[in-house]
Design a protein around this motif. Sequence first.
Motif, short mmCIF file in Angstrom:
data_model
loop_
_atom_site.label_atom_id
_atom_site.label_comp_id
_atom_site.label_asym_id
_atom_site.label_seq_id
_atom_site.Cartn_x
_atom_site.Cartn_y
_atom_site.Cartn_z
N SER A 148 -2.10 -4.07 -1.84
CA SER A 148 -3.56 -3.95 -1.84
C SER A 148 -4.05 -4.10 -0.41
CB SER A 148 -4.18 -5.09 -2.64
OG SER A 148 -3.98 -4.91 -3.99
N ALA A 149 -5.35 -3.93 -0.23
CA ALA A 149 -5.98 -4.29 1.04
C ALA A 149 -5.98 -5.81 1.15
CB ALA A 149 -7.41 -3.77 1.06
N THR A 182 -11.85 -4.76 0.83
CA THR A 182 -12.51 -3.69 0.06
C THR A 182 -13.97 -4.07 -0.18
OG1 THR A 182 -10.37 -3.27 -0.94
CG2 THR A 182 -12.24 -2.13 -1.92
N GLU A 192 -6.33 -0.30 2.28
CA GLU A 192 -4.91 -0.20 1.92
C GLU A 192 -4.13 0.50 3.03
OE1 GLU A 192 -7.18 -0.45 -0.33
OE2 GLU A 192 -6.30 -1.77 -1.84
N TYR A 252 -4.06 1.66 -5.05
CA TYR A 252 -5.49 1.98 -5.21
C TYR A 252 -5.89 3.40 -4.82
CZ TYR A 252 -10.57 1.23 -4.10
OH TYR A 252 -11.92 1.29 -3.99
N ARG A 266 -11.78 -0.15 -8.69
CA ARG A 266 -11.52 -1.48 -8.14
C ARG A 266 -10.40 -2.17 -8.92
NH1 ARG A 266 -14.99 -3.87 -4.63
NH2 ARG A 266 -13.09 -5.04 -4.20
N GLY A 267 -9.54 -2.82 -8.18
CA GLY A 267 -8.39 -3.49 -8.80
C GLY A 267 -7.27 -2.53 -9.14
N GLY A 268 -7.39 -1.27 -8.72
CA GLY A 268 -6.48 -0.22 -9.17
C GLY A 268 -5.08 -0.23 -8.59
N SER A 269 -4.78 -1.15 -7.68
CA SER A 269 -3.40 -1.19 -7.15
C SER A 269 -2.39 -1.53 -8.25
CB SER A 269 -3.28 -2.23 -6.04
OG SER A 269 -4.13 -1.89 -4.98
N1 ASP Z 1 -8.31 -3.15 -2.75
C1 ASP Z 1 -8.80 -2.68 -4.02
C2 ASP Z 1 -9.82 -3.64 -4.57
O1 ASP Z 1 -10.10 -4.67 -3.97
C3 ASP Z 1 -7.72 -2.40 -5.00
C4 ASP Z 1 -6.88 -3.60 -5.41
O2 ASP Z 1 -6.90 -4.63 -4.76
O3 ASP Z 1 -6.19 -3.47 -6.41
O4 ASP Z 1 -10.38 -3.36 -5.60
#
Ligand code: ASP
Length: 437
Positions: free
Chosen positions: A34-35, A40, A118, A180, A194-197
Amino acid sequence: MKVLKFGGTSVGSAEQMKKVARLVAGEKNIVVLSAMAGTTNSLVEISEYLYKKNPDGANEIINKLATKYAGHVEALYGSPAYKAKAKALIDERFDYIRTFTKDLFTLFEERVVLAQGELISTGMMLLYLQEQGVKAVMLPALDYMRTDKNAEPDPAYIREKLCALLDEHQDADLYLTPGYICRNAYGEIDNLQRGGSDYTASLIGAAVHAEEIQIWTDIDGMHNNDPRFVEGTAPVRHLHFEEAAELAYFGAKILHPTCVQPAKYANIPVRLLNTMQPQAPGTLISNATEKGKIKAVAAKDNITAIRIKSGRMLLATGFLRKVFEIFENFQTPIDMVTTSEVGVSCTIDNRKHLDDIVNDLKKYGTVSVDDDMVIVCVVGDMKWENLGFEASIVNALKDIPVRMISYGGSNYNVSLLVKASDKKRALQALSDYLFKN
Ligand code: ASP
Ligand code: ADP
Ligand code: MG
């Protein structure tokens, strides 16, 4: 080959990056990053300023973020040569982000800005691994991760392109790739939400038939309730794919809602592990169930309940079809449904077309709306032949008003709708009743 995904907190500082590098070195796996934590969110904030045509506001955040990254570079690399390479990498990225402060800013530009987090974290990790003598190879996500016209991942394309990249670099010690980000059906830079990693990791796992998908985060696996709201939660050691999918969909933030499906279809076990405590056993998600066991509770916020009452519903064929068609016409998915002879209640989490939906529903009956609701979802082995689970759940909530109850759609979940103001109390009551022996 395994797929190991590390979330934002896991790579949130130079120290964390070093820890992750130690964890991944020595095995030829695919590592998804992820980042760095908070990045993000900052990129979202920059975009908000740019939408509002406030370049100064955007620049202030860009400069703050760039300074933060300069600190990370200083702390991460040992040699002047690698510090210089990493500095060039982040300078290039931030200069690129700055170019967006000068032009028209649309959804298209926003997605490009959001992708930078990312790209930076994986670029930094690649250099760090190289400095440590690890022959890591970057798999550029934008070259293989693609969604189709329905914004759904395109598994055939992903498999073909990813396998070609792996073939090209067979002599690598390990592979690194950004989570992501992806391209959409039109070739534009896009993302998996969001959260897609987590989703990236499971799509990769399914594409390469990985032996295991590991989601490394900041907690020792899936807990039996949301630790952000409930005291005394404990890790769950085993979950069935369906149980994990229900929990992720109904708000267990540790997993992206869609990430279980690819792993489930390919029957690849998913392990949730803790970067801060790598020896902890975490949670194993697989095809196995533990008979009769209630596993965990999650909650989904921002739910609106809609009831349509109709005297004519009794024996009326097509009533439900007409009702559901209205939601479909406004592209609004329904989460929960309960029916009686005189009416139906549905819940939605997207209020964009609420007024239009209510307006159309009035053709078929009296409509009422309840805002600020929460779906509480209790998950476990709940085959209808099993005894007592319904009684335990209802008993746990005996002091809390419940607007809807739904069971029977799956063998793994009972969902209940309560007021948002009762969420914390409901979650705690369920934990106290169901998980304390
Ligand atoms: N960096 C993205 C986010 O904060 C994806 C992730 O972390 O999964 O949503
Ligand atoms: P990452 O950045 O690694 O993807 P997330 O913040 O997305 O991590 O997910 C981990 C967080 O999910 C935990 O820190 C925890 O606060 C939250 N969480 C919510 N529900 C649960 C649960 N049932 N079990 C474990 N963690 C949960
Ligand atoms: Mg996450």
